[in-house]
Write a protein that holds these residues in place. Structure first.
Motif, PDB file in Angstrom:
ATOM      1  N   VAL A 153      24.165  21.660  60.270  1.00 33.13           N
ATOM      2  CA  VAL A 153      25.233  21.191  60.417  1.00 33.13           C
ATOM      3  C   VAL A 153      25.511  20.705  61.867  1.00 33.13           C
ATOM      4  N   HIS A 154      25.856  19.499  62.199  1.00 31.49           N
ATOM      5  CA  HIS A 154      25.666  19.069  63.701  1.00 31.49           C
ATOM      6  C   HIS A 154      27.391  18.731  63.766  1.00 31.49           C
ATOM      7  N   ILE A 155      27.804  19.583  64.976  1.00 30.07           N
ATOM      8  CA  ILE A 155      29.102  19.300  65.443  1.00 30.07           C
ATOM      9  C   ILE A 155      29.121  18.705  66.709  1.00 30.07           C
ATOM     10  N   GLU A 156      29.874  17.792  66.947  1.00 33.74           N
ATOM     11  CA  GLU A 156      29.961  17.296  68.401  1.00 33.74           C
ATOM     12  C   GLU A 156      31.154  18.084  68.952  1.00 33.74           C
ATOM     13  N   ALA A 157      30.927  18.281  70.358  1.00 32.36           N
ATOM     14  CA  ALA A 157      31.750  19.703  71.032  1.00 32.36           C
ATOM     15  C   ALA A 157      33.113  19.139  71.044  1.00 32.36           C
ATOM     16  N   ASP A 158      33.505  17.864  70.762  1.00 33.05           N
ATOM     17  CA  ASP A 158      35.150  17.315  70.847  1.00 33.05           C
ATOM     18  C   ASP A 158      35.790  17.562  69.497  1.00 33.05           C
ATOM     19  N   ASP A 159      34.973  17.939  68.670  1.00 29.27           N
ATOM     20  CA  ASP A 159      35.577  18.009  67.057  1.00 29.27           C
ATOM     21  C   ASP A 159      35.489  19.368  66.994  1.00 29.27           C
ATOM     22  N   TYR A 160      36.290  19.821  65.788  1.00 31.13           N
ATOM     23  CA  TYR A 160      36.597  21.203  65.457  1.00 31.13           C
ATOM     24  C   TYR A 160      37.009  21.354  63.930  1.00 31.13           C
ATOM     25  N   LEU A 161      36.893  22.471  63.297  1.00 29.97           N
ATOM     26  CA  LEU A 161      36.839  22.776  62.026  1.00 29.97           C
ATOM     27  C   LEU A 161      38.505  23.195  61.709  1.00 29.97           C
ATOM     28  N   ILE A 162      38.984  23.105  60.579  1.00 33.28           N
ATOM     29  CA  ILE A 162      40.158  23.589  60.252  1.00 33.28           C
ATOM     30  C   ILE A 162      40.376  24.212  58.917  1.00 33.28           C
ATOM     31  N   ASN A 163      39.061  24.584  58.394  1.00 35.36           N
ATOM     32  CA  ASN A 163      38.907  25.526  57.298  1.00 35.36           C
ATOM     33  C   ASN A 163      38.182  26.501  57.462  1.00 35.36           C
ATOM     34  N   ASN A 164      38.402  27.849  57.265  1.00 33.76           N
ATOM     35  CA  ASN A 164      37.539  28.938  57.495  1.00 33.76           C
ATOM     36  C   ASN A 164      36.166  29.146  56.795  1.00 33.76           C
ATOM     37  N   HIS A 165      36.398  28.186  55.390  1.00 37.30           N
ATOM     38  CA  HIS A 165      35.400  28.529  54.365  1.00 37.30           C
ATOM     39  C   HIS A 165      34.687  27.169  54.205  1.00 37.30           C
ATOM     40  N   LYS A 166      34.594  26.434  55.394  1.00 35.68           N
ATOM     41  CA  LYS A 166      33.854  24.978  55.065  1.00 35.68           C
ATOM     42  C   LYS A 166      32.554  25.445  55.086  1.00 35.68           C
ATOM     43  N   LEU A 167      31.841  26.234  55.697  1.00 33.45           N
ATOM     44  CA  LEU A 167      30.512  26.579  55.646  1.00 33.45           C
ATOM     45  C   LEU A 167      29.997  26.911  54.247  1.00 33.45           C
ATOM     46  N   GLN A 168      30.721  28.005  53.934  1.00 37.78           N
ATOM     47  CA  GLN A 168      30.508  28.517  52.689  1.00 37.78           C
ATOM     48  C   GLN A 168      30.677  27.635  51.359  1.00 37.78           C
ATOM     49  N   MET A 169      31.670  26.589  51.429  1.00 37.64           N
ATOM     50  CA  MET A 169      31.795  25.636  50.425  1.00 37.64           C
ATOM     51  C   MET A 169      30.684  24.746  50.280  1.00 37.64           C
ATOM     52  N   GLN A 170      30.133  24.415  51.700  1.00 34.60           N
ATOM     53  CA  GLN A 170      29.107  23.417  51.745  1.00 34.60           C
ATOM     54  C   GLN A 170      27.875  24.266  51.183  1.00 34.60           C
ATOM     55  N   TYR A 171      27.468  25.289  51.596  1.00 41.16           N
ATOM     56  CA  TYR A 171      26.513  26.101  51.197  1.00 41.16           C
ATOM     57  C   TYR A 171      26.359  26.353  49.726  1.00 41.16           C
ATOM     58  N   ASP A 172      27.577  26.429  49.241  1.00 36.83           N
ATOM     59  CA  ASP A 172      27.714  26.939  47.833  1.00 36.83           C
ATOM     60  C   ASP A 172      27.249  25.633  46.886  1.00 36.83           C
TER      61      ASP A 172
END
Length: 342
Positions: A102-121
């Motif tokens: 996952v590439h995240i630009e440092a001025d953006d941010y996540l708003i779901n604590n399960h984002k990585l898990q959902m995409q991994y699944d």
């Protein structure tokens, strides 16, 4: 010296390129260390000698979360991904150990604590997918006062293929932070032409979708900031270097995809040639402009009628009239000058 304690068997690598992101960095990192997963992941941060307080923030978080964060503190500015084998983007990417990236630009941010898990699944369950992405909020922080909007519509396609990126130039509907892709599909290194392209997202997604569809998860899980200092505000349709770089990129994408989508890429190149006509018209290089205009007409077949109308209405006729006017004016001035001297 920062001691990191990354465990083996990293499943997901999140990598961030940082330069002058002090204003946004804490919110980005807080959203990452808050991720809840049943697998091991790492956060690889390339800090590129920022003159602001970004490096101190990276060191602070690396000390606080040594089991998660891998800081790469360059001593010499690497720049972005502008030349082969160099750049903060590529050097940081090559440090990632994860099966998924996952590439995240440092001025953006996540708003779901399960984002990585959902995409991994999703990728674990859909082996024919090269990547997946999700919906995101477009946050306008550019002084326009526009309200926040979702990037993807309710009827967003659930499977994305190369042709979905080639309907027209500059197609964009996937926030960078929303994408997770399979590391092994990139190989040992990026192609040289990719590293020379100003755009990273468009060619990356085209290469990935050519190896398997990109799946869509209809959940809003990150925020994409649009602000005046962001990269999206640095390019211009009247910038010759930018236009030619896009043409270089699409020409190489065409080769990379074995010319399978040449019928879609040629009209896009035609649109950039049309942009070049305006660039050279501003330079008063009219014959060069007309040359580019007719290349555009050829490449945009079968939609050349539309472009022919644009070329004649917006360029050739006005330019021709201007040249006629200039010629008549010059002849009259010469004539009156001769009479005045007699």
């Amino acid at each position: 010296m920062i001691e990191t304690k990354q465990a083996a068997n990293i499943e997901v690598s999140v990598f961030i390129t940082v330069y002058n992101h002090e204003k946004f960095l804490r919110e980005c990192l807080d959203s990452l260390v808050s991720q809840v997963t049943n697998f091991k992941f790492e956060i690889v941060i390339g800090e590129d000698c920022s003159p602001d307080n970004s490096r101190a923030i990276v060191i602070e978080y690396a000390n606080k979360y040594p089991e998660l964060i891998v800081p790469i503190l360059y001593e010499v500015n690497q720049g972005s991904k502008k030349c082969p084998g160099k750049g903060n983007f590529t050097n940081t990417f090559y440090q990632c150990k994860g099966k998924y990236i996952v590439h995240i630009e440092a001025d953006d941010y996540l708003i779901n604590n399960h984002k990585l898990q959902m995409q991994y699944d999703f990728l674990e369950q859909n082996l024919d997918a090269s990547a997946c992405f999700h919906n995101a909020i477009m946050s306008y922080e550019d002084g326009t006062g526009r309200p926040n909007t979702n990037i993807n519509p309710p009827d967003q396609k659930t499977k994305i293929y190369p042709e979905d990126f080639l309907g027209q130039k500059e197609v964009w509907f996937m926030a960078t932070a929303s994408v997770m892709f399979r590391r092994n599909l990139i190989g040992e290194k990026f192609p040289d032409w990719f590293l020379q392209s100003k755009s990273g997202d468009i060619p990356l997604y085209l290469m990935l979708s050519n190896k398997g569809y990109i799946g869509y998860i209809p959940e809003v899980m990150c925020v994409y900031r649009r602000h005046l200092s962001g990269m999206s505000y640095t390019d211009s349709n009247l910038d010759e270097v930018f236009i030619k770089n896009r043409m270089f990129m699409y020409s190489n994408v065409d080769k990379e995809l074995n010319f399978k989508y040449n019928h879609l890429i040629k009209p896009i190149l035609g649109e950039y040639y049309l942009l070049l006509t305006n660039v050279f018209k501003l330079k008063n290089q009219y014959f060069q402009s007309i040359y580019f205009a007719f290349i555009s007409l050829y490449l945009t077949k079968p939609n050349s009628k539309k472009h022919l109308k644009l070329v004649f209405q917006d360029f050739i006729i006005p330019t021709g009239l201007m040249k006629v006017y200039a010629n008549v004016k010059w002849r009259l001035e010469t004539l009156f000058s001769k009479k005045a001297s007699q």
